[in-house]
Design an enzyme around this catalytic site. Sequence first.
Site, mmCIF file in Angstrom:
data_model
loop_
_atom_site.group_PDB
_atom_site.id
_atom_site.type_symbol
_atom_site.label_atom_id
_atom_site.label_comp_id
_atom_site.label_asym_id
_atom_site.label_seq_id
_atom_site.Cartn_x
_atom_site.Cartn_y
_atom_site.Cartn_z
ATOM 1 N N CYS A 135 41.737 41.105 41.970
ATOM 2 C CA CYS A 135 40.280 41.129 42.150
ATOM 3 C C CYS A 135 39.756 39.755 42.530
ATOM 4 O O CYS A 135 40.426 38.733 42.341
ATOM 5 C CB CYS A 135 39.572 41.672 40.909
ATOM 6 S SG CYS A 135 39.715 40.718 39.413
ATOM 7 N N CYS A 136 38.574 39.767 43.120
ATOM 8 C CA CYS A 136 37.898 38.548 43.554
ATOM 9 C C CYS A 136 38.747 37.852 44.629
ATOM 10 O O CYS A 136 39.091 38.456 45.632
ATOM 11 C CB CYS A 136 37.622 37.652 42.352
ATOM 12 S SG CYS A 136 36.459 36.310 42.674
#
Length: 224
Positions: A135-136
């Site tokens: 994620c990110c």
Amino acid sequence: MAKRVAVVLAGCGVFDGSEIHEASAVLVHLSREGAQAEVYAPNIPQMHVVDHVKGQPTPEQRNVLVESARIARGNIKDLAMLDVKGLNALIIPGGFGVAKNLSTWATQGKNCSVSQEVEGVLRAFHAAHKPIGLCCISPVLAAKIFPGCEVTVGHDTECEQWPYAKTAEAMKELGCRHVNSHVTEVHVDARNRLVSTSAFMCNAPIHHIHDGVGKMVREVLKLA
């Protein structure tokens, strides 16, 4: 038996380590789904330490494993001890530590190198056909290591809501297929068993970040 998921951290704090809210959301959602999180971090010095009040580097020196232990409440292992055979999946939360401590993306972009230890772990899970959640900013690790993979870091057009959208363009230049998505959505690359979501690549309310991370965790566990 509960599924065992390795969570790899990169320090403690958005600007020089793991993004704490993303890491916490991963751990909360794994717990909610009945999975067992096993937290790891590399035993290496941080690239630098950032004063999170001023947003400026300081002369201080810190260790990635020691700092990550703050998030793990001390229940953490050296990444060198990770054995893919006993684990069902891998998740790497975001934060600038991914781009500074797990790789050199922060300073070299698409020309970066990934930490040998981190690359070895990613390749081991990939070779074992075990799912990897990202994620990110952490999808850049997959883009660098697995040419032709499909991931998302949100949108590829920069605006107030998507201030880091140029990341998607750099990933495309590595041969990665970037899929635009909303913050509460995930993209699943079934062939490579990669699940990604944008998290704080988006200027969004924190509960939307939490929801997107939760969806990523659930999709990883479906594949595990």
